[in-house]
Design a protein around this motif. Structure first.
Motif, mmCIF file in Angstrom:
data_model
loop_
_atom_site.group_PDB
_atom_site.id
_atom_site.type_symbol
_atom_site.label_atom_id
_atom_site.label_comp_id
_atom_site.label_asym_id
_atom_site.label_seq_id
_atom_site.Cartn_x
_atom_site.Cartn_y
_atom_site.Cartn_z
ATOM 1 N N UNK A 123 4.768 -7.591 2.714
ATOM 2 C CA UNK A 123 2.787 -7.950 3.011
ATOM 3 C C UNK A 123 1.794 -8.470 4.798
ATOM 4 N N UNK A 124 1.165 -7.074 4.573
ATOM 5 C CA UNK A 124 0.794 -7.392 6.524
ATOM 6 C C UNK A 124 0.119 -8.258 6.012
ATOM 7 N N UNK A 125 0.270 -8.697 7.845
ATOM 8 C CA UNK A 125 -0.015 -10.586 7.963
ATOM 9 C C UNK A 125 -1.564 -9.801 8.365
ATOM 10 N N UNK A 126 -2.276 -11.208 7.303
ATOM 11 C CA UNK A 126 -3.821 -10.803 8.008
ATOM 12 C C UNK A 126 -4.605 -10.745 9.021
ATOM 13 N N UNK B 85 3.563 7.822 -5.006
ATOM 14 C CA UNK B 85 2.937 6.623 -5.308
ATOM 15 C C UNK B 85 2.889 4.787 -6.018
ATOM 16 N N UNK B 86 2.820 5.249 -7.200
ATOM 17 C CA UNK B 86 2.963 4.530 -8.539
ATOM 18 C C UNK B 86 4.499 3.739 -8.077
ATOM 19 N N UNK C 161 6.313 3.038 -5.439
ATOM 20 C CA UNK C 161 7.140 3.490 -4.044
ATOM 21 C C UNK C 161 5.825 2.146 -3.788
ATOM 22 N N UNK C 162 6.604 1.672 -2.429
ATOM 23 C CA UNK C 162 5.402 0.264 -1.809
ATOM 24 C C UNK C 162 4.212 0.985 -0.929
ATOM 25 N N UNK C 163 3.389 0.140 -0.717
ATOM 26 C CA UNK C 163 1.625 0.522 -0.684
ATOM 27 C C UNK C 163 1.809 -0.063 0.998
ATOM 28 N N UNK D 58 10.218 -2.726 -6.685
ATOM 29 C CA UNK D 58 9.197 -2.203 -5.852
ATOM 30 C C UNK D 58 8.727 -3.567 -5.055
ATOM 31 N N UNK D 59 8.226 -3.972 -6.616
ATOM 32 C CA UNK D 59 7.153 -5.544 -6.534
ATOM 33 C C UNK D 59 7.341 -6.058 -5.795
ATOM 34 N N UNK E 2 2.231 -16.659 10.877
ATOM 35 C CA UNK E 2 2.275 -14.660 11.482
ATOM 36 C C UNK E 2 3.843 -15.217 12.290
ATOM 37 N N UNK F 296 7.261 -5.300 -1.927
ATOM 38 C CA UNK F 296 5.227 -5.268 -1.236
ATOM 39 C C UNK F 296 4.775 -6.802 -1.423
ATOM 40 N N UNK F 297 5.317 -7.652 -2.243
ATOM 41 C CA UNK F 297 5.490 -9.381 -2.073
ATOM 42 C C UNK F 297 5.429 -9.437 -0.810
#
Lengths: 448, 334
Positions: free
Chosen positions: B320-323, B267-268, B270-272, B312-313, B331, B316-317
């Motif tokens: 990031x999921x589209x809100x 977890x620590x 790898x990407x979320x 990973x950072x 979008x 992650x950046x």
């Protein structure tokens, strides 16, 4: 096929999905009217109502005792007939003292002269909306937004009405029982709402765990060209407006906008019932079905109580506590408010009162994020709680804004699944407040 | 009147799922058991003792570190125990115990605790420990015994083992070692040379399936990782092997299963988001094959994951999921 949205959770166990088994088969019991009711002037979102009566006045059942304090406001009605014994601040479910009218019940249930059926067909649309306003109808799902505002601001913009019978919060079964026992009222209420808003389609949205209600509702809707039944998969927070709209229509309410901007108006099933009672009986909002449940309650029940009844009387009617409560909740376990006493009145939006004997919250000291990403998968707003929490815990407001903390609907899905037990929603509530404060300060500085 | 003296007030939500950090780490330990059993069968009881020493060392190092910096002891979350097992699993069974303990120190102190402990470390502690050991004692770290041979329980001497050393399948394919390639079947069951925990693909797949079933990990990282390696080794066969053969050897050797299910899913490090995990897995797969084909080492799992950990950072950046309800323009960009 059942509709649903992306994200979310489904709390419960295999034997008791949604923790609803304690009350979902129990018929609504009408609670005897109490000797005294406490009616706060704030039972809705918006300006508090203005009190129209004074100590010593004799009031009738259904009489308006406080008028709306503005457009986004709703009046309050006497839920019993009797004598006003006090007009003073009293403890409210929000934890503070709120101006309230206390009425001593004379147990006569003398109807006020204003309570009489209305001729819906001969009324103009403005008169109909005024009637809904005058009846003090607010969103009965718990958010208690005044219904007339929703209708008025939605006419012309909305092409779809969604009747929210998702009842996705664990434990709560009050809407389930209403759908099962009084579907005629709800369907008639929807018909009124469809006519007032002039929409071309309406859906009564019910999760599959309430399938026992489908047959009767489909029978009532047979041949209706506009209103349809929309079965939903069981998923929390499906009853959140934005998620419900997305599940049924596929539309997304734009960030920071209202459901009307996606052409939808969402009403709780009991709000539709209240609209029916307003026109067919002329009765304002004076009753409320409350699910009383949780591990500390001796005999969980669905009770219909007068608005303003002290919650202690509901607990008594359920045989009291079988264990000393560890947590008292007004509302569901995901979004309800913790209470420190049962000495609070039932409000228009009180769909449940829960008492837990055990610590279901499982707080830990110094919780540590392990970056497992479960929160990212369940967020129904598709946010990244793991980073929002990182920024919030460092008080980095720019980071919080950048990661859209203001879009958080505080549904609690992230905190529910968090294996590290981080109080994420609490963090985000504080962060949202601070971001808004910052924005106000910046706006004020820009003015100067 | 009712007694409300025990009532507590907190912010919502008021119920939580059963899983916590400890139960998740416990699941990981359970998932590692099949591999431990097979490894013990293949290499003897020394495997158990090595694993126990590694776990104990990790727990002790974490306790000591917490004492020194005045933090509450965190060994109860079992993450140090997981690191201990994984570290032992990526070392050869003949490694002297004291080297293993040094490796545990590097894993827990340097790679994990100094960055703030669980969840804040940016590289996988067990792999960091292994990388350190490989750089410090390359011979001890690449001395493999044949399956079925029994390394002395307490022996620390390399010479006694020389007679029975075996090359790993990857080293043979690469041509950096001599020997006959074991059959695919014996590699599936673990009857080949290699690190303790990486030899049996079947045992690791059973563990991986358990993790997936318990929803401790999602399929995204392992599927992307293993899939990428499969496609590349199929398209570009190595060491004069046929296409399919190359793929099978590529998949079932060199700790790919251990890496894909247990290391790349840490977890620590790898990407979320699921999207990020797919990118991460593909990156690991690419690097693994590149190191195996073009690098100085026959094996690439360890370094590929460590390298991807550092990105990973960035992943992650950009993943990031589209809100929900984002403006249409945003979008398109997402």
């Amino acid at each position: 096929m059942a509709y649903t949205f992306r994200g979310g959770i489904h709390p419960g166990t295999k034997d008791d999905p949604g923790f609803k088994s304690a009350t979902n088969t129990k018929p609504i019991e009408v609670l005897k009217a109490p000797d005294q009711v406490i009616l706060p002037v704030s039972m809705h979102i918006g300006a508090p109502a203005k009190v129209l009566v004074k100590k010593g006045d004799i009031v009738d059942l259904g009489q308006m005792i406080a008028e709306a304090g503005g457009f986004v406001s709703a009046p309050v009605h006497a839920s019993v007939s009797g004598k006003v014994i006090d007009v003073a601040p009293r403890l409210h479910q929000n934890g503070s003292k709120v101006m309230s009218v206390v009425i001593e019940n004379d147990h006569e249930d003398r109807l006020h002269e204003s309570v009489k059926p209305k001729d819906f067909e001969s009324m103009t649309n403005d008169e109909r909306i005024q009637a809904i306003w005058d009846a003090g109808i607010v969103g009965h799902g718990g958010a208690t937004f005044p219904t007339h505002v929703k209708i008025k601001s939605g006419i012309g913009k909305c092409d779809t009405i969604l009747i929210n019978g998702a009842e996705c919060e664990p434990y709560i079964t009050s809407d389930h029982r209403l759908l099962l026992e009084r579907p005629e009222e709800i369907v008639e209420g929807v018909r009124y709402l469809v006519k007032i808003m002039g929409v071309k389609q309406a859906f009564i949205c019910i999760e599959l765990n309430k399938q026992d209600t489908f047959a009767k509702i489909e029978q009532l809707l047979a041949g209706d060209p506009i209103i349809k039944l929309a079965p939903l998969e069981c998923r929390y927070p499906q009853g959140a407006e934005k998620q419900l709209i997305n599940a049924v229509t596929g539309r997304e309410v734009p960030s920071g906008k209202l459901p009307a901007d996606a052409g939808c108006a969402v009403f709780n099933v009991d709000t539709a019932g209240a609209v029916y009672r307003c026109f067919a009986k002329g009765m304002p909002v004076i009753r409320r079905v409350v699910t009383v449940s949780g591990s500390a309650i001796a005999e969980p029940k669905n009770l219909e109580a007068r608005v303003g009844t002290c919650v202690t009387e509901l607990i008594d009617a359920c045989g009291g506590f079988k264990k000393d409560p560890n947590k008292l909740l007004a509302g569901g376990p995901m979004m309800g408010n913790a209470q420190f006493t049962t000495d609070v009145p039932v409000l228009k939006g009180t769909n449940a009162f829960l008492a837990f004997a055990e610590d279901e919250d499982k707080r830990v000291k110094d919780p540590t994020c392990i970056r497992c990403g479960r929160c990212v998968g369940v967020c129904p707003m598709h946010l990244v709680p793991v980073y929002m929490n990182m920024f919030a815990s460092r008080n980095n407001l720019e980071g919080c804004e950048e990661y859209d903390v203001l879009d958080c609907i505080e549904c609690g899905s992230c905190a529910y699944v968090c294996p590290a037990r981080i109080p994420l929603v609490q963090q985000f509530r504080v962060a949202k407040m601070r971001v808004q404060e910052k924005r106000r300060a910046e706006a004020a500085a820009a003015k100067k | 009147m009712y007694d409300f003296s025990k009532v507590v007030i907190t912010s919502s939500p008021h119920i939580k799922s059963k899983e916590d950090t400890r139960s998740i780490m416990c699941d990981v330990l359970i998932a590692l058991l099949p591999s431990l059993f097979v490894s013990t069968y293949v290499f003897g009881l020394r495997v158990i003792l090595m694993t126990a020493v590694s776990v104990a060392a990790c727990l002790v190092f974490e306790t000591i570190y917490n004492k020194i910096v005045g933090k509450a002891n965190t060994i109860g979350d079992l993450s140090a125990a997981v690191t201990g097992v994984l570290l032992a699993f990526v070392c050869p069974v003949t490694l002297p115990y004291w080297m293993l303990i040094v490796g545990a120190g590097v894993s827990i102190i340097l790679a994990k605790s100094l960055f703030g402990g669980l969840g804040k470390n940016f590289i996988n502690p067990a792999l960091a420990g292994r990388a350190f050991l490989l750089a410090s004692w390359p011979v001890a770290m690449t001395t493999w015994v044949t399956a079925g041979s029994r390394a002395g329980l307490l022996s620390n001497s390399q010479e006694t083992l020389d007679a029975i050393t075996a090359a790993t399948p990857l080293a043979i394919i690469k041509g950096s070692a001599e020997g006959d390639l074991p059959s695919i079947a014996s590699m599936l069951w673990g009857m080949c040379g290699g690190s303790m925990g990486e030899v049996s693909a079947i045992a690791l797949l059973i563990g991986g399936a358990y993790l997936l079933f318990r929803k401790v990990i999602s399929f995204h990282t392992p599927a992307a990782y293993i899939g990428t390696v499969a496609v590349l080794t199929l398209l570009f066969p190595a060491g004069g092997l046929g296409h399919v053969q190359s793929m099978l050897y590529g998949l079932f050797s060199g700790g790919l299963m251990l890496g894909a299910f247990f290391m790349a899913t840490d977890y620590s490090t790898s990407p979320v988001s699921h999207k990020g995990q797919v990118v991460f897995g593909i990156g690991c797969g690419l690097l693994t094959v590149m190191i195996r084909y073009f690098g100085g080492y026959p094996e690439g799992v360890c370094y590929s994951i460590l390298l991807m950990n550092t990105t990973v950072w960035l992943i992650d950046k950009y993943t990031r999921p589209t809100k929900f309800g984002a403006p249409a323009k945003q979008k398109k960009e997402g």
